[in-house]
Write a protein that holds these residues in place. Structure first.
Motif, PDB file in Angstrom:
ATOM      1  N   LYS A   1      86.467  -0.319 118.736  1.00  0.00           N
ATOM      2  CA  LYS A   1      86.022  -0.149 120.114  1.00  0.00           C
ATOM      3  C   LYS A   1      84.566  -0.531 120.329  1.00  0.00           C
TER       4      LYS A   1
ATOM      5  N   ASP B   1      85.800  12.299 120.648  1.00  0.00           N
ATOM      6  CA  ASP B   1      86.319  12.792 121.923  1.00  0.00           C
ATOM      7  C   ASP B   1      87.680  12.201 122.249  1.00  0.00           C
ATOM      8  N   ASP B   2      87.935  10.975 121.774  1.00  0.00           N
ATOM      9  CA  ASP B   2      89.210  10.359 122.161  1.00  0.00           C
ATOM     10  C   ASP B   2      90.341  10.646 121.180  1.00  0.00           C
TER      11      ASP B   2
ATOM     12  N   GLU C   1      93.432  11.945 123.076  1.00  0.00           N
ATOM     13  CA  GLU C   1      94.154  10.924 123.821  1.00  0.00           C
ATOM     14  C   GLU C   1      94.966  10.060 122.863  1.00  0.00           C
TER      15      GLU C   1
END
Lengths: 147, 321, 566
Positions: C174, C407-408, C411
């Motif tokens: 990313k 944080d992801d 998800e």
């Protein structure tokens, strides 16, 4: 057995106890007990299922109505289920079923839920001994005869 | 403000006229003055047949299952308890909410036919009508009127009813009732039963289950027993034999109690339908109590609430003897 | 329906069974059981002789079901199933009865009762065998490609490993550059090497590899499917790129906690260890005379009870570096416990102590206090060993904070349907025995996204995940044991109970396409995802969904056989 001393104890009651064992934990634990040659009473019969969650409560009811003296579900410890959640569902079902069985007059010892991991050969042996003792003391499952 | 039969008739006529519904399930007078029977209408023409009174015991939500594949919207009358079985049917995808128009009527108690006849010492032929009169029923007899205290003649499920007002509806007739004054501990009878010894319990239920003739009326009338092919009718797997003996009856009743666990909302229809007067509600009430105590679960309240045996909490009660 | 003809083979297992159980009696008993066409005993059914007697028996007696009563199915079931298959009998028409581990070995003092028990167990096995059906194993081809999420050392190591074996790899990163957290570090212990050199080589190999398709910067937007057949969609700089892979490795790493303690963020000269590394790397560190480092900041506390493993060594390394830069500087490390495991770490710690870095222990009940108005001026600490409160002058305060989950993670876990465990880190299938796999087949995990890991561990786990992932890639085929669930749409009422209980999301409610049932909402099992646990079968009120090999009919027959009910 024709001539019997009246003081002699009657032929000892040998219960018939069913144990559903899950393939990954309880059945393996039972195997390990065998490999370790742990000796135990002969009254328990194992039926292998892949997960304790496969055991339908209907089958427990059927087994007890058939006159089996005791039924057990042995599965993985919570958090260790091979299928991650199976034993959590088994747990819930078993508690509801247990209370219902007690409500209609079946003694609580006749239905048991225990966790036995693949390494717990000793626990398996202890559970078999314990339930055999308890149910022998209770006597035969005569629920259906009570009219 | 009591809801009258006329009000129901007018409302239903209008629902047909403005095209909201194509069918309606309500109540009409039954084979005698103390009986009420389900009424199925296809137009507003016969709406005058509809009644609403303290004899309207039937849980009409059962019949919604028959209208699943029929064209057009079905209207239905629900009391508080009936609305909860509607919620359970929605949870199980057995009915389509947009295909149903729910007329909710808050209910302050249904008369138990046998209790009424006994308390009044009359036979059905002597009774003309029964009306709701606040904390009592006003019974019109051939030889005059009588006021009977509700608590003496209510159906068992009404004595412990916590939801007199429908929880789901498209229109509410009458005023919402928040609680019924006679309701105390809804599980008092269950607790009495729990307190007996194993031996006493076994004797009791053996006796009751020996009465069972396996007519399956309880299953057939139960609104949350929705399986088109019931396991007890199957030969493979064969869960019970056709033999009418206590062990088969036991399996039938216990398994059914388990299958409706989390769905049964104690409408009492099973017990009402039983020709042998078996106290079936006792079994279901016991399961209901356990689900509440163990999992804080109440059936028929929230369509989104997951059935208790399909989920779990890490803190649930654990292994046991 | 063909009449079942069951063959029963009772094993003596030398004297393991035969020495306790009266095998001939069991064989005689078996002969009289319903649908038993033949019964015999073997010395060792698993031997060549035993296997050929099964094959011979199938042909000679026209058997269409086989029951072997011997040891535990957990060892020899595949062997006997194959024997049946070789003789032309579907391998799932075979049932195993355990009369050794569960009988002869545990009832040695009771040969009579053991024999009775063996007979009953055989009776139950025969009762089940009568209801067995032939099954075909579900086979699925495996796409010879892999997706690796995360271009840090763990991800890159896995990528190179698989690419070097000849498989195509999609590497999704990313950030706009490869290397992960290593890029931000100043020096790596113990050789004090510049990580850009170390990582630089790996990055070059990855970027130049013909088999690695780099998606960078890119994030995974959706992932569906099952092992061998994952459909992936990636957002690459605004463009949507889709591809199919056979396996997925998650190597997304972790982040360093920015604490709300010790006035971090408030005072200018309070840094985390990572901040320190970056300042040193960029040459932007101010002069210092008194360095205080505090370990376990925001770690090993009730809301974050774990130890992050890599921070102690980082602190010790940087403490030594401080001394190198300014030998006159006073450097203190305030610690709760020191994780300097193994040979090298413990030795390094000793060297650093000898170089003059002072280590002072503190307890959570007596936390160090930061004093100063605009800047940190001193740190107060209660030294247990000296039973004194010390005030250490300080012009640079460095906090060792733990690695925390990205944080992801949540998800991503929902997208891939993989579990999250304590602290928000990914949870492996089994903490001891399956450390780099997820419970979901075909998805693997490595590096700090699973648990704080140092470089060596990350690389090792990257390799480990790659070697697990390569198994289905090499086999090219995934076979699912035929104990999966199956729905009878005629009976199914579409209540969705099975969908709710399935731990693997393998069941869906769908409109049936079967003639006569068009439009009916019924459950459908995705056999590739089904793990064969049977939860659905137990939850279904009318038996519409059953588990192959463990159907209600089969289980009831065993219970009835045991209780003597017809």
């Amino acid at each position: 057995m024709k001539l019997q001393d009246t003081k002699e104890v009657q032929t000892e009651f040998k219960p018939k106890i069913l144990a559903f064992c899950c393939n990954w934990c309880a059945y393996a634990g039972a195997d390990l007990a065998g490999v370790s040659r742990f000796q135990m009473p002969t009254d328990v019969r194992v039926i292998r299922v892949m997960c304790s969650g496969r055991v339908p409560p209907e089958l427990i009811i059927r087994a007890l109505a058939n006159g089996l003296d005791g039924v057990m579900i042995l599965g993985c410890h919570p958090g260790e289920c091979h299928y991650s959640e199976g034993n959590y569902l088994t747990r819930r079902r078993s508690h509801v079923l247990k209370r219902l069985l007690m409500y209609i007059g079946i003694e609580p010892e006749r239905f048991q839920l225990r966790w036995v991991s693949a390494a717990e050969a000793a626990k398996f042996t202890a559970v078999v001994k314990e339930i055999t003792d308890k149910i022998t003391a209770l006597g035969p499952n005569r629920w259906v005869d009570k009219r | 403000m009591k809801v009258s039969s006329e009000e129901v008739q007018t409302r239903v006529k209008k629902l047909f006229e403005d095209g909201t519904i194509a069918h309606f399930i309500g109540y009409e007078t039954g084979s005698d003055s103390l009986r009420v029977t389900p009424c199925f209408l296809k137009s507003g023409q016969a709406a005058s047949r509809l009644v609403w009174n303290p004899l309207c015991a039937n849980n009409l939500s059962k019949y919604l299952l028959d209208f699943k594949n029929v064209e057009g919207r079905v209207g239905i009358i629900v009391k508080g308890c009936d609305s909860r079985s509607v919620v359970e049917l929605l949870k199980e995808n057995q009915i389509n909410r947009d295909k149903v128009f729910i007329v909710g009527i808050p209910c302050s108690g249904i008369v138990d036919r046998e209790k009424l006849l006994e308390v009044l010492g009359v036979s059905p032929g002597d009774v003309v009508a029964v009306e709701d009169d606040g904390d009592a029923f006003l019974v019109t007899l051939k030889g005059g009127n009588q006021r009977v205290e509700k608590e003496k003649v209510l159906r068992g499920e009404c004595l412990v009813c916590k939801y007199p007002t429908p929880l789901v509806y498209d229109v509410l007739l009458g005023e919402a009732i928040s609680s019924l004054p006679w309701v105390g501990d809804e599980y008092s009878l269950v607790k009495e039963q729990e307190a007996l010894s194993s031996e006493e319990k076994a004797l009791y239920w053996n006796r009751e289950f020996s009465q069972c003739i396996r007519c399956y009326a309880c299953r057939n009338i139960c609104p949350v027993c929705t399986c088109p092919e019931c396991i007890f009718d199957k030969k493979a797997p064969r869960w019970i034999t056709k033999a009418n003996d206590v062990s088969e009856n036991l399996v039938y009743h216990l398994v059914r109690a388990f299958h409706v666990a989390g769905k049964c909302i104690d409408c009492g229809e099973c017990e009402r339908a039983c020709p042998m007067n078996i106290p079936l509600r006792s079994l279901n009430k016991k399961v209901e109590k356990d689900l509440l105590e163990l999992f804080d679960y109440t059936a028929g309240i929230d369509v989104e609430q997951q059935p208790p045996l399909t989920t779990y909490q890490l803190g649930d009660l654990d292994e046991f003897l | 329906m063909i009449t079942p003809r069951i063959g029963v083979f009772v094993c003596n297992c030398g004297t393991n069974i035969g020495g306790t159980v009266d095998v001939p009696q069991v064989v005689e008993y078996a002969k009289n059981l319903p649908y038993v066409a033949h019964a015999e005993s073997n010395l060792y059914t698993c031997s060549e002789e035993g296997i050929s007697s099964i094959k011979h028996g199938i042909k000679e007696y026209d058997l269409n079901r086989v029951v072997v009563a011997s040891c535990t199915p957990r060892t020899h079931q595949p062997l006997f199933r194959n024997a049946c298959a070789d003789a032309g009998l579907n391998p799932y028409l075979f049932e195993f009865v355990n009369i050794r581990e569960h009988c002869s070995w545990i009832h040695r003092q009771n040969p009579g009762e053991a024999t009775e028990k063996a007979k009953e167990l055989v009776k139950m096995g025969v009762a089940k065998a009568r209801w067995l059906d032939a099954q075909e194993e579900f086979k699925s081809e495996v796409y010879p490609t892999a997706m690796i999420i995360g271009g840090g050392v763990a991800g890159m190591s896995a990528a190179l490993n698989l690419a070097n074996q000849g498989f195509e790899v999609h590497l999704v990163e990313k950030e706009p550059e490869l290397g992960g957290r290593l890029l931000k570090l100043n020096r790596i212990f113990p050789i004090n090497q510049d990580p850009s050199e170390l990582v630089g080589n790996i990055v070059k190999s990855v970027e130049g590899h013909s088999k690695i398709r780099l998606h960078m910067p890119a994030v995974v937007k959706s992932a569906s499917g099952y092992i061998g057949n994952f459909d992936i969609s990636v957002d690459e700089g605004g463009k949507e790129v889709s591809f199919k892979v056979g396996v997925i490795i998650v190597a997304t790493g972790a982040q360093v906690l920015k604490p709300e303690l010790y006035r971090y963020g408030e005072l200018a000269n309070v840094l985390t260890q990572l901040d320190l590394e970056q300042r040193l790397k960029d040459g932007e560190l101010e002069e210092f005379k008194n360095v205080v480092m505090i370990n376990c900041v925001g770690a090993r506390i009730p809301e974050r009870p774990y130890c992050s493993r890599v921070c102690c060594m980082t602190a010790i390394k940087n403490a030594a570096l401080m001394k190198e830069i300014n030998p006159q500087a006073k450097v203190y490390v305030l610690y709760r416990d020191l994780m300097t495991y193994g040979v090298e770490f413990e030795e390094y710690y000793r060297e650093v102590k000898e170089a003059g870095v002072r280590f002072i222990r503190y307890t959570p009940s007596n936390l160090p206090q930061v004093m100063g108005a605009e800047r940190v001026e001193s740190v107060r600490i209660y030294d247990e060993l000296m039973d004194m409160e010390l005030e250490l002058p300080c012009d640079l305060l460095v906090l060792a904070t733990p690695l925390i989950a990205n944080d992801d993670n949540e998800e991503l876990s929902k997208m891939l349907k993989v579990p999250i465990g304590d602290g928000g880190f990914f949870l492996e299938a089994h903490i001891k025995l399956r450390p780099v796999e997820f419970p979901m087949d075909g998805i693997y995990v490595s590096g700090s996204c699973r648990w704080p890991a140092d470089i060596r561990e990350s690389i090792a786990q990257g390799y480990a995940a790659a070697s697990e992932a390569v198994i289905p890639l090499r086999q090219g085929l995934v076979k699912v044991e035929a104990i999966t669930a199956t729905v009878d749409p005629k009976i199914c009422k579409g209540c969705g109970t099975c969908v709710l209980v399935c731990p693997f999301d393998a069941i869906e409610l769908k409109e049936s396409e079967i003639r006569g049932l068009e439009g009916k909402i019924v459950s459908e099992v995705n056999t590739a995802l089904c793990k064969g646990c049977g939860l659905c079968a137990a939850a279904c009120p009318n038996g519409a969904i059953q588990q192959r090999g463990f159907t209600d009919t089969q289980l009831i027959s065993m219970v009835n056989a045991l209780s003597g009910k017809r």
